[in-house]
Design a protein around this motif. Structure first.
Motif, PDB file in Angstrom:
ATOM      1  N   ILE A   9       0.801  -1.226  -0.065  1.00  0.00           N
ATOM      2  CA  ILE A   9       0.007  -0.014  -0.269  1.00  0.00           C
ATOM      3  C   ILE A   9       0.798   1.236  -0.003  1.00  0.00           C
ATOM      4  N   GLU A  10       1.966   1.243   0.718  1.00  0.00           N
ATOM      5  CA  GLU A  10       2.921   2.330   0.994  1.00  0.00           C
ATOM      6  C   GLU A  10       3.530   2.700  -0.624  1.00  0.00           C
ATOM      7  N   GLN A  11       3.754   1.498  -1.238  1.00  0.00           N
ATOM      8  CA  GLN A  11       4.407   1.685  -2.499  1.00  0.00           C
ATOM      9  C   GLN A  11       3.494   2.188  -3.741  1.00  0.00           C
ATOM     10  N   LEU A  12       2.130   2.045  -3.563  1.00  0.00           N
ATOM     11  CA  LEU A  12       1.234   2.394  -4.353  1.00  0.00           C
ATOM     12  C   LEU A  12       1.336   3.832  -5.070  1.00  0.00           C
ATOM     13  N   ASP A  13       1.703   3.677  -6.395  1.00  0.00           N
ATOM     14  CA  ASP A  13       1.873   4.794  -7.132  1.00  0.00           C
ATOM     15  C   ASP A  13       0.590   5.715  -7.505  1.00  0.00           C
ATOM     16  N   PHE A  66      -7.170   4.107   4.648  1.00  0.00           N
ATOM     17  CA  PHE A  66      -8.172   3.478   4.394  1.00  0.00           C
ATOM     18  C   PHE A  66      -8.090   2.339   3.714  1.00  0.00           C
ATOM     19  N   LEU A  67      -6.869   2.062   2.939  1.00  0.00           N
ATOM     20  CA  LEU A  67      -6.738   0.810   2.111  1.00  0.00           C
ATOM     21  C   LEU A  67      -6.088  -0.251   3.391  1.00  0.00           C
ATOM     22  N   SER A  68      -5.418   0.491   4.164  1.00  0.00           N
ATOM     23  CA  SER A  68      -4.768  -0.466   5.297  1.00  0.00           C
ATOM     24  C   SER A  68      -5.879  -0.902   5.872  1.00  0.00           C
ATOM     25  N   LEU A  69      -6.993  -0.118   6.434  1.00  0.00           N
ATOM     26  CA  LEU A  69      -8.203  -0.525   7.138  1.00  0.00           C
ATOM     27  C   LEU A  69      -8.812  -1.695   6.330  1.00  0.00           C
ATOM     28  N   LYS A  70      -8.829  -1.337   5.142  1.00  0.00           N
ATOM     29  CA  LYS A  70      -9.585  -2.458   4.310  1.00  0.00           C
ATOM     30  C   LYS A  70      -8.760  -3.895   4.353  1.00  0.00           C
ATOM     31  N   LYS A  71      -7.579  -3.827   4.279  1.00  0.00           N
ATOM     32  CA  LYS A  71      -6.336  -4.940   4.487  1.00  0.00           C
ATOM     33  C   LYS A  71      -6.600  -5.584   5.914  1.00  0.00           C
ATOM     34  N   CYS A  72      -6.678  -4.855   6.949  1.00  0.00           N
ATOM     35  CA  CYS A  72      -6.795  -5.264   8.411  1.00  0.00           C
ATOM     36  C   CYS A  72      -8.002  -5.910   8.663  1.00  0.00           C
ATOM     37  N   ARG A 121      -6.034  -0.673 -14.045  1.00  0.00           N
ATOM     38  CA  ARG A 121      -4.769  -0.241 -13.182  1.00  0.00           C
ATOM     39  C   ARG A 121      -5.419  -0.674 -11.430  1.00  0.00           C
ATOM     40  N   TYR A 122      -6.805  -0.183 -11.406  1.00  0.00           N
ATOM     41  CA  TYR A 122      -7.207  -0.613  -9.857  1.00  0.00           C
ATOM     42  C   TYR A 122      -7.315  -2.044  -9.811  1.00  0.00           C
ATOM     43  N   ARG A 123      -7.790  -2.754 -10.619  1.00  0.00           N
ATOM     44  CA  ARG A 123      -7.825  -4.214 -10.643  1.00  0.00           C
ATOM     45  C   ARG A 123      -6.592  -4.665 -10.168  1.00  0.00           C
ATOM     46  N   SER A 124      -5.451  -4.252 -11.094  1.00  0.00           N
ATOM     47  CA  SER A 124      -4.203  -4.883 -10.877  1.00  0.00           C
ATOM     48  C   SER A 124      -3.487  -4.329  -9.352  1.00  0.00           C
ATOM     49  N   ASP A 125      -3.897  -3.005  -9.077  1.00  0.00           N
ATOM     50  CA  ASP A 125      -3.429  -2.845  -7.579  1.00  0.00           C
ATOM     51  C   ASP A 125      -4.016  -3.358  -6.707  1.00  0.00           C
ATOM     52  N   CYS A 126      -5.286  -3.780  -6.650  1.00  0.00           N
ATOM     53  CA  CYS A 126      -6.160  -4.543  -5.710  1.00  0.00           C
ATOM     54  C   CYS A 126      -5.375  -5.968  -5.424  1.00  0.00           C
ATOM     55  N   GLU A 127      -5.339  -6.667  -6.578  1.00  0.00           N
ATOM     56  CA  GLU A 127      -4.608  -7.844  -6.833  1.00  0.00           C
ATOM     57  C   GLU A 127      -3.433  -7.783  -5.933  1.00  0.00           C
ATOM     58  N   ARG A 128      -2.337  -6.878  -6.230  1.00  0.00           N
ATOM     59  CA  ARG A 128      -1.257  -6.780  -5.829  1.00  0.00           C
ATOM     60  C   ARG A 128      -1.274  -6.291  -4.297  1.00  0.00           C
ATOM     61  N   MET A 129      -2.268  -5.508  -3.792  1.00  0.00           N
ATOM     62  CA  MET A 129      -2.082  -5.351  -2.332  1.00  0.00           C
ATOM     63  C   MET A 129      -3.220  -6.144  -1.413  1.00  0.00           C
TER      64      MET A 129
END
Length: 129
Positions: free
Chosen positions: A13-17, A42-48, A73-81
């Motif tokens: 998440i930190e590295q998300l461009d 927010f993304l961190s909370l979604k992951k937690c 990009r959103y699909r790819s970012d979600c898969e990675r995160m």
């Protein structure tokens, strides 16, 4: 005084461009650094809390909207995160009393988890729309 249980931001998440989203019309009126930080939180909370329906507010919600619009990009970012796609229902709370209650609960959960894990946001960002 609130007892915080700090939640580190995951490296993925930190590295998300987010740089290409900086000029999105949805987020141009916000302080970019604060907006990006709120979205990462927010993304961190979604992951937690993967099984909780969380509704961010203010700038984080608008940056999420801009991110979603770049579907590939959103699909790819979600898969990675997250290892999966994170769905979004933009009309939550618009169609019925039950939907409004669900949205209120999602906003309350977000605010509660945020207060538990992160310091209060700056005066520029508000947790309630």
């Amino acid at each position: 005084m609130t007892n915080h249980h700090p939640l580190p931001i995951d490296p993925a998440i930190e590295q998300l461009d987010l740089s290409s989203l900086h000029s999105a019309p949805q987020v141009q009126c916000f302080d970019w650094a604060e907006t990006a930080l709120e979205y990462r939180r927010f993304l961190s909370l979604k992951k937690c809390y993967p099984n909780q329906l969380l509704m961010p507010s203010g700038a984080a919600w608008q940056l999420w909207q801009a991110h979603i619009l770049d579907t590939r990009r959103y699909r790819s970012d979600c898969e990675r995160m997250f290892g999966r796609f994170i769905d979004h229902f933009p009309y939550l709370g618009c169609d019925s009393d039950a939907g409004r209650r669900e949205r209120d609960l999602a906003e309350q959960l977000y605010q509660g988890f945020y207060a538990r894990h992160f310091p209060a946001p700056s005066g520029a960002l508000v947790l309630n729309d």
